[in-house]
Design a protein around this motif. Structure first.
Motif, PDB file in Angstrom:
ATOM      1  N   CYS A 181       0.861  -1.179   0.000  1.00  0.00           N
ATOM      2  CA  CYS A 181       0.000   0.000   0.000  1.00  0.00           C
ATOM      3  C   CYS A 181       0.905   1.239   0.000  1.00  0.00           C
ATOM      4  N   HIS A 225       0.588  -6.345   2.189  1.00  0.00           N
ATOM      5  CA  HIS A 225      -0.613  -6.949   2.776  1.00  0.00           C
ATOM      6  C   HIS A 225      -0.908  -8.269   2.066  1.00  0.00           C
ATOM      7  N   CYS A 251      -2.015  -0.685  10.042  1.00  0.00           N
ATOM      8  CA  CYS A 251      -1.423   0.053   8.922  1.00  0.00           C
ATOM      9  C   CYS A 251      -2.215   1.329   8.667  1.00  0.00           C
ATOM     10  N   CYS A 258      -2.973   2.736   6.073  1.00  0.00           N
ATOM     11  CA  CYS A 258      -3.818   2.738   4.877  1.00  0.00           C
ATOM     12  C   CYS A 258      -5.231   2.262   5.189  1.00  0.00           C
TER      13      CYS A 258
HETATM   14 ZN   LIG Z   1      -1.314  -0.673   4.345  1.00  0.00          ZN
END
Ligand SMILES: [Zn+2]
Lengths: 134, 435
Positions: free
Chosen positions: B250, B257, B312, B314
């Motif tokens: 990401c 991931h 994370c 993201c």
């Molecule tokens: Zn991520």
């Protein structure tokens, strides 16, 4: 006019120099001058030969060879001859990386090979000082 | 702003992902047990039936599969469906022994393409993008995998395949490609080729690259990003589990991931097979949770890496794997440090050498010694001793940065590294002689 020197990278282990020189010899190429610079693991064989193309042809497949333009000056066989040449180069501010000598074609003379940073400058200065350049 | 291809599953709460995995593994083990006699035998040897696997916690009871099993069962032994339901194969390059041939149903391909689509969207892709795929098309999974993902996202797809750099550059510039997918080494090469043709990084329209299928370093990433003027994303996968898209990066660029709704990942001790806790370094093992045609359970990838479930930025909730650090079968322990020949290869490539090398490990005064012999490029060798010593010192320092220990570098002439049956002998370990 500068002359071409072959620099051959050699591993420092038994037989490598022997094999390389054998190859040159079998090709009928004459080694006119040679010197070896070495450190612990490897050496550089520097040679001047009468047939550069042929020597390259038989060696380049499995050797590391570089060609280097060097200055070759004729030196008389008398006291102070080398000093005169060095002084001419010194005056011209030419940096000498390394040098070596070999027997000249005329009896009573030797040829000195210089690896320098400024070939044209070195040659011009040498001629000015009355030194014969090959 | 973060975009997702399948937001609901990509950002699902952990309990939700676990629930999906538990449901899928029960079904999948039953599918394999009933349709793959090879694996059924392995289960029976351990006294297992599908009833013993009720959740992902039970996966650790299952037998491992390795490349050797795929060789033994070649070509049809791992097939989980009738051939009439298969629509495609892909295959590995077969550099180490027999090729692996993997089978796909249409559903397998659709799910795989969705995984690649997640990777493209995570790299900032959408239907406005022009996606240039210069992975090889054909048996290799790279080309058709990213091609399928690009179609799912709705990008204009340029199915370039690999090679023909002139044409790659022409299409890239003329059609305004915005995303490029290829191996990192080819990306670096394209970057150099653009510069040679007088293009500056801002002259192309590229914004992102998705690179995988070979080891690369963080330094390589930064240099590709600079030369192409893009953000470079890592992608991971292997033919045995489908292809690229098993895991992807990401915008945080701190690991990939893993698509956990399709793949269950474990880290094991490569010697004992014991499952290691989160954060441990070990061999990565994958269980495909919903593959139909080539349903591998507990497949040992030989890749050494670390998994982390740290949150994370993201918003994705799927576990992250680090870039593989090497192969478990090649791992060397030198002065207590894990060293992988692949790391040495990476440094050589990054420093402009060919990956022709030999590692010699010895012991002197009770300390391990590491000597690396490298075939030098004749074009770069000087006639001066000092220049060659500088080259050796430069390479030694790059190696120290990558490996954590300093080797002694020896440059040697080309073709001097011993080759047996055409393949170079990479590692000579003399330590046993001194023990
Ligand atoms: Zn991520």
């Amino acid at each position: 006019m500068a002359i071409t020197q072959l620099s051959i990278f050699l591993e420092n282990k038994p037989g490598t120099l022997h094999d390389t020189v054998k190859r040159i010899s079998e090709a009928g190429v004459n080694i006119r001058a040679m010197t070896i610079a070495e450190v612990r693991d490897f050496g550089i064989l520097r040679i001047i030969v009468d047939d550069v193309a042929k020597a390259m042809e038989v060696l380049q497949d499995d050797h590391i060879i570089t060609t280097t333009e060097v200055v070759s000056a004729v030196m008389e066989d008398k006291a102070g001859a080398l000093y005169d040449i060095l002084q001419a180069l010194e005056a011209a501010n030419v940096n000498i990386e390394y040098m070596y000598a070999y027997t000249g074609e005329v009896t009573g003379s030797a040829n000195v090979v210089f690896r320098v940073d400024d070939i044209e400058g070195a040659e011009a200065k040498l001629r000015e000082a009355g030194v014969e350049v090959l | 702003m973060t975009n997702y291809y399948q937001k609901e599953i990509e950002t699902a709460p952990r309990e939700e992902i676990l629930k999906i995995q538990n449901e899928k593994i029960r079904k999948q083990v039953k599918h394999v047990y009933e349709n793959v006699p090879y694996y059924r035998n392995l289960m029976e040897e351990k006294g297992l039936t599908p009833d013993d696997i009720q959740s992902v916690d039970d996966i650790k009871k299952l037998p491992f599969l390795s490349k050797a099993d795929l060789r033994d069962s070649y070509p049809y032994g791992m097939l989980g469906v009738d051939l009439k339901d298969c629509v495609r194969i892909h295959s590995t390059s077969g550099t180490t022994g027999k090729r692996v041939v993997a089978f796909y149903t249409q559903n397998d391909i659709d799910l795989w393409n969705e995984c690649c689509a997640r990777a493209i969207v995570a790299a900032g892709g959408n239907e406005d993008d022009v996606c240039q795929v210069c992975y090889g098309y054909g048996l290799f999974t790279g080309g058709l995998g990213l091609d399928g993902g690009s179609h799912k996202v709705g990008c204009l797809t340029l199915p370039m395949s690999s090679g023909n750099t002139d044409r790659q550059i022409q299409f890239m510039m003329d059609l305004g490609a915005t995303i490029i997918c290829c191996t990192p080494s080819y990306a670096a090469f394209i970057g150099e080729s653009l510069a040679e043709r007088g293009y500056k990084p801002e002259d192309n329209k590229l914004k992102a690259g998705i690179f995988g299928a070979e080891p690369w370093t963080e330094e390589m990433r930064r240099s590709i990003e600079k030369s192409l003027g893009i953000k470079a994303y890592d992608i991971y996968g292997l033919t045995e589990t489908s292809g690229p898209g098993v895991a992807y990066e990401c915008e945080e660029q701190t690991g990939m991931h893993i698509n956990e709704d399709h793949f269950y990942a474990e880290i094991i001790d490569p010697d004992t097979g014991e499952v290691l806790p989160e954060g441990s370094k070990g061999e990565l093992v994958f269980t495909a949770l919903d593959k139909e045609a080539f349903p591998l359970l507990r497949y040992r990838t030989r890749d050494i890496c670390v998994l982390t479930r740290e949150k994370c930025s993201c918003g994705r909730t799927h576990v992250k794997m680090c870039k593989p650090m090497g192969r478990s079968d090649d791992m060397l322990i030198i002065r207590g440090v894990n060293v992988f020949p692949s790391q040495i290869e990476t440094v050589l490539l990054n420093e402009g050498y060919t990956p022709n090398y030999q590692i010699e490990i010895g012991r002197k005064n009770n300390t391990d010694t590491l000597d690396i012999y490298v075939e030098a490029d004749p074009a770069k060798i000087s006639d001066k001793i000092a220049d060659i010593q500088d080259m050796e010192a430069g390479l030694a320092s790059a190696m120290r940065t990558m490996l954590g220990i300093g080797p002694k570098i020896h440059l040697v002439p080309p073709k001097t590294i011993t080759r047996s049956e055409g393949k170079a002998v990479r590692v000579i370990d003399n330590r046993k002689l001194h023990d």
